[in-house]
Design a protein around this motif. Sequence first.
Motif, mmCIF file in Angstrom:
data_model
loop_
_atom_site.group_PDB
_atom_site.id
_atom_site.type_symbol
_atom_site.label_atom_id
_atom_site.label_comp_id
_atom_site.label_asym_id
_atom_site.label_seq_id
_atom_site.Cartn_x
_atom_site.Cartn_y
_atom_site.Cartn_z
ATOM 1 N N ARG A 142 0.853 -1.190 0.000
ATOM 2 C CA ARG A 142 0.000 0.000 0.000
ATOM 3 C C ARG A 142 0.892 1.245 0.000
ATOM 4 O O ARG A 142 1.421 1.652 1.021
ATOM 5 C CB ARG A 142 -0.901 -0.017 1.224
ATOM 6 N N THR A 143 1.086 1.821 -1.176
ATOM 7 C CA THR A 143 1.884 3.034 -1.330
ATOM 8 C C THR A 143 1.083 4.040 -2.165
ATOM 9 O O THR A 143 0.133 3.653 -2.850
ATOM 10 C CB THR A 143 3.211 2.739 -2.060
ATOM 11 N N PRO A 144 1.460 5.318 -2.126
ATOM 12 C CA PRO A 144 0.771 6.295 -2.979
ATOM 13 C C PRO A 144 0.852 5.950 -4.462
ATOM 14 O O PRO A 144 -0.108 6.153 -5.207
ATOM 15 C CB PRO A 144 1.503 7.599 -2.669
ATOM 16 N N ALA A 145 1.973 5.386 -4.900
ATOM 17 C CA ALA A 145 2.116 5.007 -6.308
ATOM 18 C C ALA A 145 1.157 3.870 -6.673
ATOM 19 O O ALA A 145 0.577 3.862 -7.761
ATOM 20 C CB ALA A 145 3.554 4.602 -6.599
ATOM 21 N N SER A 146 0.961 2.917 -5.766
ATOM 22 C CA SER A 146 0.012 1.831 -6.010
ATOM 23 C C SER A 146 -1.415 2.368 -6.069
ATOM 24 O O SER A 146 -2.222 1.924 -6.889
ATOM 25 C CB SER A 146 0.092 0.773 -4.906
ATOM 26 N N GLY A 147 -1.721 3.339 -5.216
ATOM 27 C CA GLY A 147 -3.039 3.957 -5.239
ATOM 28 C C GLY A 147 -3.305 4.662 -6.553
ATOM 29 O O GLY A 147 -4.393 4.576 -7.116
ATOM 30 N N LYS A 148 -2.307 5.363 -7.054
ATOM 31 C CA LYS A 148 -2.427 6.046 -8.345
ATOM 32 C C LYS A 148 -2.638 5.046 -9.468
ATOM 33 O O LYS A 148 -3.496 5.243 -10.331
ATOM 34 C CB LYS A 148 -1.172 6.884 -8.591
ATOM 35 N N LEU A 149 -1.894 3.950 -9.463
ATOM 36 C CA LEU A 149 -2.030 2.924 -10.496
ATOM 37 C C LEU A 149 -3.410 2.282 -10.448
ATOM 38 O O LEU A 149 -4.040 2.071 -11.484
ATOM 39 C CB LEU A 149 -0.943 1.856 -10.329
ATOM 40 N N PHE A 150 -3.903 1.978 -9.252
ATOM 41 C CA PHE A 150 -5.242 1.403 -9.097
ATOM 42 C C PHE A 150 -6.295 2.354 -9.654
ATOM 43 O O PHE A 150 -7.184 1.939 -10.406
ATOM 44 C CB PHE A 150 -5.515 1.122 -7.616
ATOM 45 N N ALA A 151 -6.200 3.617 -9.309
ATOM 46 C CA ALA A 151 -7.172 4.606 -9.783
ATOM 47 C C ALA A 151 -7.112 4.745 -11.299
ATOM 48 O O ALA A 151 -8.147 4.821 -11.963
ATOM 49 C CB ALA A 151 -6.910 5.952 -9.119
ATOM 50 N N LYS A 152 -5.909 4.748 -11.831
ATOM 51 C CA LYS A 152 -5.736 4.915 -13.281
ATOM 52 C C LYS A 152 -6.291 3.722 -14.053
ATOM 53 O O LYS A 152 -6.935 3.889 -15.083
ATOM 54 C CB LYS A 152 -4.255 5.104 -13.586
ATOM 55 N N ARG A 153 -6.048 2.515 -13.552
ATOM 56 C CA ARG A 153 -6.530 1.311 -14.233
ATOM 57 C C ARG A 153 -8.051 1.189 -14.214
ATOM 58 O O ARG A 153 -8.628 0.578 -15.102
ATOM 59 C CB ARG A 153 -5.941 0.059 -13.582
ATOM 60 N N ASN A 154 -8.683 1.733 -13.189
ATOM 61 C CA ASN A 154 -10.127 1.576 -13.056
ATOM 62 C C ASN A 154 -10.937 2.758 -13.554
ATOM 63 O O ASN A 154 -12.165 2.720 -13.512
ATOM 64 C CB ASN A 154 -10.484 1.285 -11.596
ATOM 65 N N THR A 155 -10.276 3.804 -14.038
ATOM 66 C CA THR A 155 -10.999 4.956 -14.567
ATOM 67 C C THR A 155 -10.536 5.287 -15.979
ATOM 68 O O THR A 155 -10.385 6.450 -16.337
ATOM 69 C CB THR A 155 -10.826 6.189 -13.659
#
Length: 67
Positions: free
Chosen positions: A29-42
Amino acid sequence: MPRLKLDPIRSRNLTNDYAKWLLQEKRERTPASGKLFAKRNTIGGRCFHGFTEAQICTIIGGDYYDE
């Protein structure tokens, strides 16, 4: 104009999906992982659980920036 409140149920569902995704991808759980998750799902500007990419990053604690 008043600011809309976040729906707590949608927020919880979003964080649960994020946690499942982290386990499946074997990521931390890192800020970069959060960004990647958001990008992949939107992709294409669509919403995920009713949230935009910026809102998802805010909820799960990811870094949001426009590329």
